[in-house]
Motif scaffolding. Sequence first.
Motif, PDB file in Angstrom:
ATOM      1  N   ALA A  98      67.226 -21.044   7.722  1.00  0.00           N
ATOM      2  CA  ALA A  98      65.928 -21.349   7.103  1.00  0.00           C
ATOM      3  C   ALA A  98      64.878 -21.510   8.195  1.00  0.00           C
ATOM      4  CB  ALA A  98      66.027 -22.619   6.271  1.00  0.00           C
ATOM      5  N   VAL A  99      63.855 -20.676   8.166  1.00  0.00           N
ATOM      6  CA  VAL A  99      62.733 -20.759   9.096  1.00  0.00           C
ATOM      7  C   VAL A  99      61.541 -21.348   8.338  1.00  0.00           C
ATOM      8  CG1 VAL A  99      61.138 -19.472  10.560  1.00  0.00           C
ATOM      9  CG2 VAL A  99      63.543 -18.810  10.461  1.00  0.00           C
ATOM     10  N   GLN A 100      60.986 -22.425   8.873  1.00  0.00           N
ATOM     11  CA  GLN A 100      59.886 -23.114   8.193  1.00  0.00           C
ATOM     12  C   GLN A 100      58.542 -22.543   8.623  1.00  0.00           C
ATOM     13  OE1 GLN A 100      59.085 -27.253   9.267  1.00  0.00           O
ATOM     14  NE2 GLN A 100      58.952 -27.771   7.088  1.00  0.00           N
ATOM     15  N   THR A 101      57.666 -22.334   7.653  1.00  0.00           N
ATOM     16  CA  THR A 101      56.302 -21.872   7.926  1.00  0.00           C
ATOM     17  C   THR A 101      55.323 -22.845   7.298  1.00  0.00           C
ATOM     18  OG1 THR A 101      57.025 -19.562   7.902  1.00  0.00           O
ATOM     19  CG2 THR A 101      54.669 -19.978   7.714  1.00  0.00           C
ATOM     20  N   MET A 102      54.425 -23.382   8.090  1.00  0.00           N
ATOM     21  CA  MET A 102      53.405 -24.312   7.616  1.00  0.00           C
ATOM     22  C   MET A 102      52.071 -23.568   7.569  1.00  0.00           C
ATOM     23  SD  MET A 102      55.310 -26.967   7.298  1.00  0.00           S
ATOM     24  CE  MET A 102      54.173 -28.336   7.069  1.00  0.00           C
ATOM     25  N   LEU A 103      51.434 -23.585   6.393  1.00  0.00           N
ATOM     26  CA  LEU A 103      50.185 -22.857   6.189  1.00  0.00           C
ATOM     27  C   LEU A 103      49.065 -23.808   5.801  1.00  0.00           C
ATOM     28  CD1 LEU A 103      51.472 -19.816   4.071  1.00  0.00           C
ATOM     29  CD2 LEU A 103      51.130 -19.921   6.532  1.00  0.00           C
ATOM     30  N   ASP A 104      47.858 -23.486   6.230  1.00  0.00           N
ATOM     31  CA  ASP A 104      46.664 -24.216   5.814  1.00  0.00           C
ATOM     32  C   ASP A 104      46.296 -23.749   4.409  1.00  0.00           C
ATOM     33  OD1 ASP A 104      44.209 -25.360   5.401  1.00  0.00           O
ATOM     34  OD2 ASP A 104      43.273 -24.577   7.212  1.00  0.00           O
ATOM     35  N   GLY A 105      46.414 -24.663   3.444  1.00  0.00           N
ATOM     36  CA  GLY A 105      46.178 -24.297   2.047  1.00  0.00           C
ATOM     37  C   GLY A 105      44.802 -24.643   1.526  1.00  0.00           C
ATOM     38  N   THR A 106      43.849 -24.960   2.429  1.00  0.00           N
ATOM     39  CA  THR A 106      42.514 -25.316   1.954  1.00  0.00           C
ATOM     40  C   THR A 106      41.800 -24.126   1.322  1.00  0.00           C
ATOM     41  OG1 THR A 106      41.681 -24.948   4.207  1.00  0.00           O
ATOM     42  CG2 THR A 106      42.203 -27.210   3.583  1.00  0.00           C
ATOM     43  N   PHE A 107      42.162 -22.896   1.747  1.00  0.00           N
ATOM     44  CA  PHE A 107      41.644 -21.695   1.107  1.00  0.00           C
ATOM     45  C   PHE A 107      42.817 -21.013   0.405  1.00  0.00           C
ATOM     46  CE2 PHE A 107      38.782 -22.464   4.660  1.00  0.00           C
ATOM     47  CZ  PHE A 107      37.539 -22.327   4.052  1.00  0.00           C
ATOM     48  N   PRO A 108      43.022 -21.282  -0.880  1.00  0.00           N
ATOM     49  CA  PRO A 108      44.233 -20.806  -1.567  1.00  0.00           C
ATOM     50  C   PRO A 108      44.449 -19.303  -1.483  1.00  0.00           C
ATOM     51  CG  PRO A 108      43.095 -22.430  -2.911  1.00  0.00           C
ATOM     52  CD  PRO A 108      42.191 -22.132  -1.757  1.00  0.00           C
ATOM     53  N   SER A 109      43.384 -18.514  -1.671  1.00  0.00           N
ATOM     54  CA  SER A 109      43.565 -17.062  -1.645  1.00  0.00           C
ATOM     55  C   SER A 109      43.990 -16.582  -0.264  1.00  0.00           C
ATOM     56  CB  SER A 109      42.276 -16.359  -2.071  1.00  0.00           C
ATOM     57  OG  SER A 109      41.207 -16.678  -1.196  1.00  0.00           O
ATOM     58  N   ARG A 110      43.380 -17.157   0.785  1.00  0.00           N
ATOM     59  CA  ARG A 110      43.766 -16.805   2.150  1.00  0.00           C
ATOM     60  C   ARG A 110      45.202 -17.246   2.438  1.00  0.00           C
ATOM     61  NH1 ARG A 110      41.049 -15.653   6.982  1.00  0.00           N
ATOM     62  NH2 ARG A 110      39.088 -15.692   5.824  1.00  0.00           N
ATOM     63  N   ALA A 111      45.560 -18.437   1.955  1.00  0.00           N
ATOM     64  CA  ALA A 111      46.917 -18.932   2.175  1.00  0.00           C
ATOM     65  C   ALA A 111      47.947 -18.051   1.463  1.00  0.00           C
ATOM     66  CB  ALA A 111      47.027 -20.375   1.692  1.00  0.00           C
ATOM     67  N   GLU A 112      47.629 -17.613   0.246  1.00  0.00           N
ATOM     68  CA  GLU A 112      48.549 -16.741  -0.477  1.00  0.00           C
ATOM     69  C   GLU A 112      48.731 -15.411   0.239  1.00  0.00           C
ATOM     70  OE1 GLU A 112      50.510 -16.913  -3.073  1.00  0.00           O
ATOM     71  OE2 GLU A 112      50.112 -19.028  -3.476  1.00  0.00           O
ATOM     72  N   THR A 113      47.639 -14.875   0.759  1.00  0.00           N
ATOM     73  CA  THR A 113      47.730 -13.621   1.503  1.00  0.00           C
ATOM     74  C   THR A 113      48.551 -13.799   2.777  1.00  0.00           C
ATOM     75  OG1 THR A 113      45.560 -12.956   0.660  1.00  0.00           O
ATOM     76  CG2 THR A 113      46.402 -11.771   2.578  1.00  0.00           C
ATOM     77  N   THR A 114      48.320 -14.908   3.485  1.00  0.00           N
ATOM     78  CA  THR A 114      49.092 -15.191   4.694  1.00  0.00           C
ATOM     79  C   THR A 114      50.575 -15.345   4.361  1.00  0.00           C
ATOM     80  OG1 THR A 114      47.171 -16.354   5.612  1.00  0.00           O
ATOM     81  CG2 THR A 114      49.297 -16.730   6.675  1.00  0.00           C
ATOM     82  N   LYS A 115      50.868 -16.025   3.270  1.00  0.00           N
ATOM     83  CA  LYS A 115      52.256 -16.165   2.825  1.00  0.00           C
ATOM     84  C   LYS A 115      52.885 -14.801   2.564  1.00  0.00           C
ATOM     85  CE  LYS A 115      54.967 -17.939  -1.072  1.00  0.00           C
ATOM     86  NZ  LYS A 115      54.890 -18.641  -2.377  1.00  0.00           N
ATOM     87  N   GLY A 116      52.106 -13.896   1.977  1.00  0.00           N
ATOM     88  CA  GLY A 116      52.621 -12.547   1.733  1.00  0.00           C
ATOM     89  C   GLY A 116      52.958 -11.824   3.028  1.00  0.00           C
ATOM     90  N   TYR A 117      52.100 -11.993   4.060  1.00  0.00           N
ATOM     91  CA  TYR A 117      52.388 -11.388   5.363  1.00  0.00           C
ATOM     92  C   TYR A 117      53.699 -11.933   5.934  1.00  0.00           C
ATOM     93  CZ  TYR A 117      47.449  -9.899   5.390  1.00  0.00           C
ATOM     94  OH  TYR A 117      46.236  -9.337   5.101  1.00  0.00           O
ATOM     95  N   VAL A 118      53.868 -13.267   5.871  1.00  0.00           N
ATOM     96  CA  VAL A 118      55.065 -13.897   6.425  1.00  0.00           C
ATOM     97  C   VAL A 118      56.317 -13.398   5.695  1.00  0.00           C
ATOM     98  CG1 VAL A 118      56.261 -16.095   6.754  1.00  0.00           C
ATOM     99  CG2 VAL A 118      53.806 -15.937   7.203  1.00  0.00           C
ATOM    100  N   ILE A 119      56.242 -13.346   4.375  1.00  0.00           N
ATOM    101  CA  ILE A 119      57.392 -12.891   3.591  1.00  0.00           C
ATOM    102  C   ILE A 119      57.731 -11.444   3.923  1.00  0.00           C
ATOM    103  CG2 ILE A 119      58.160 -12.347   1.250  1.00  0.00           C
ATOM    104  CD1 ILE A 119      56.629 -14.799   0.290  1.00  0.00           C
ATOM    105  N   ALA A 120      56.707 -10.592   4.063  1.00  0.00           N
ATOM    106  CA  ALA A 120      56.955  -9.182   4.355  1.00  0.00           C
ATOM    107  C   ALA A 120      57.610  -9.000   5.723  1.00  0.00           C
ATOM    108  CB  ALA A 120      55.639  -8.408   4.290  1.00  0.00           C
ATOM    109  N   ILE A 121      57.102  -9.708   6.741  1.00  0.00           N
ATOM    110  CA  ILE A 121      57.679  -9.594   8.089  1.00  0.00           C
ATOM    111  C   ILE A 121      59.103 -10.139   8.104  1.00  0.00           C
ATOM    112  CG2 ILE A 121      57.479 -10.415  10.465  1.00  0.00           C
ATOM    113  CD1 ILE A 121      54.439 -10.343  10.118  1.00  0.00           C
ATOM    114  N   ASN A 122      59.301 -11.284   7.432  1.00  0.00           N
ATOM    115  CA  ASN A 122      60.634 -11.886   7.396  1.00  0.00           C
ATOM    116  C   ASN A 122      61.626 -10.980   6.663  1.00  0.00           C
ATOM    117  OD1 ASN A 122      62.214 -14.597   7.791  1.00  0.00           O
ATOM    118  ND2 ASN A 122      62.609 -13.987   5.684  1.00  0.00           N
ATOM    119  N   SER A 123      61.192 -10.373   5.554  1.00  0.00           N
ATOM    120  CA  SER A 123      62.071  -9.481   4.793  1.00  0.00           C
ATOM    121  C   SER A 123      62.448  -8.246   5.603  1.00  0.00           C
ATOM    122  CB  SER A 123      61.390  -9.067   3.483  1.00  0.00           C
ATOM    123  OG  SER A 123      61.138 -10.190   2.668  1.00  0.00           O
TER     124      SER A 123
END
Length: 384
Positions: free
Chosen positions: A117-142
Motif C-alpha cells: 500500500a502506497v499512501q498519497t496525500m492530496l490537497d482537497g481544497t480544490f475538489p476538481s483539481r484533486a480528483e484530476t490529480t487522483k486520476g493521474y496517480v491511479i493511472a501511473i500506479n496502474s
Amino acid sequence: MNGRRVAAVVSKEWREIVRDRLFLALAFVVPSMLMLLFGYGLSLDVENIPFAIVDYDNSATSRDYAYRFIDSRYFDFQGYTRDESALARKLSTNELRAYIVIPEHFERRLLNGSPVAVQTMLDGTFPSRAETTKGYVIAINSAYSMELLARFAAARRGISEQQAAAALTPVRLDVRYLFNQSLSSIWSIAPKLIMVILMVSPPFLTALGVVREKERGSIYNIYASTVTRTEFLVGKILPYVGISLVNAGILWALATWHFGAPFKGDFVFFLLASLIYVVCTTGIGLIVSVVVKTQVAAMVVTAIVTVVPAALYSGVLIPIPSLSGQAQVIAHLLPAMYYANIVTGTFLKGAGLETLWRDVAVLSAYGALLLAVGFLMFSKRPRS
C-alpha cells in the motif's frame, strides 16, 4: 419610421461615444482586456503539480516507482524527505499539492509477490483539481503494477514481457478525443469567453447610453422633438450593436490567433449568429435603461442580470447536464447557453446552421421578445 431622423440619432450617439474617452475605452478596449485577462487566468489544465516523495524503503524498486511520477509532465518534483509533518505544513501553505509515501520493505514485499500500500496525500481544497490529480496517480500506479505483473508472468511462463502484457490485458481500451485532441482547456474556454464578454459589454453600453440622457436632462429634447419612440430607440441601439459586432470580430481574432483556439466553422455564420446574440444582449440593456434612472444603478443592475447568467448558467464553468434540475431550467431560459453552443460548435466542431439552427432560432425569438418589451416599456412622455 423616417430614415433621416434615425441617422441623425445614430450620428448624435456616435459623437457622444467618441467625445467621452472613458466610454470609448469601455466600448472598445475593455472587451479585449477582459479576453486577455480571463484567457490567461482561467485555465482548467491540471499540470505541473508540486509534489514530494517520502521513500522509507530507499531501494532500486522504490526509486524506479518514484521516477514514474518524477518523469511525468503532470507533476513537478520538489524533492525527497522523511519529514511528513513538514510536508503536511507545506500542503497547508500551498507549497505542495501532494506527496507520496513509499513504505519500508517495498521492494522485498513486491519480490515476494505480496501487495504493497502506497499512501498519497492530496490537497482537497480544490475538489476538481484533486480528483484530476487522483486520476493521474491511479493511472501511473496502474501502469506500474501492470508492468510488474507482466514481468512476473513472463518469468514464470518463459515468454516475453510484451506477450505477457497482452495476455494480462485481453481487452485493450483505445481512447480518441474528438474536436479537442490535446485536451487543452483554452481551446474550449476562449470561444466561451466571447459569449461571456458579449453578454456583459453590450448591455452595459446600451444601458449607460440611454440612462446618460436621463441624468443630463437631454432626454427632454427627445420628448419635445418630432422623433418617434421607434426612431429614437433604433438610432440609440444601432451604434452599440455595431460596436459589439466589431468586438465580436476582435474577440474571435484573439481567440484564434493569440490563444490558438482552432476555428473549423464558417466565419460568416459566426458573425450572423453573433449579431443575433448581440441584439439579445442589447435588448437586456434597453430594458435596464428604462427601469433605472442613474448610471450607477444601471451598472449595478446590468452586472446582476448579465454576469451571473454568463458565468453560472451558460456551461462556461459547469457543464449544463451537471447542473441541478432547477438550474438547468434557468439555463434554458437564458440566451447565454444557446450562444455558448454556437461558439463551441463553430470553433471546435465545424458545425453550421444545419446543426445549430435550433440555437439560432431561440436566440432570434429571444432578441425579438427583449426588443419588443423594451420598446413597449419606453415612453416619450416623461414619468413623474
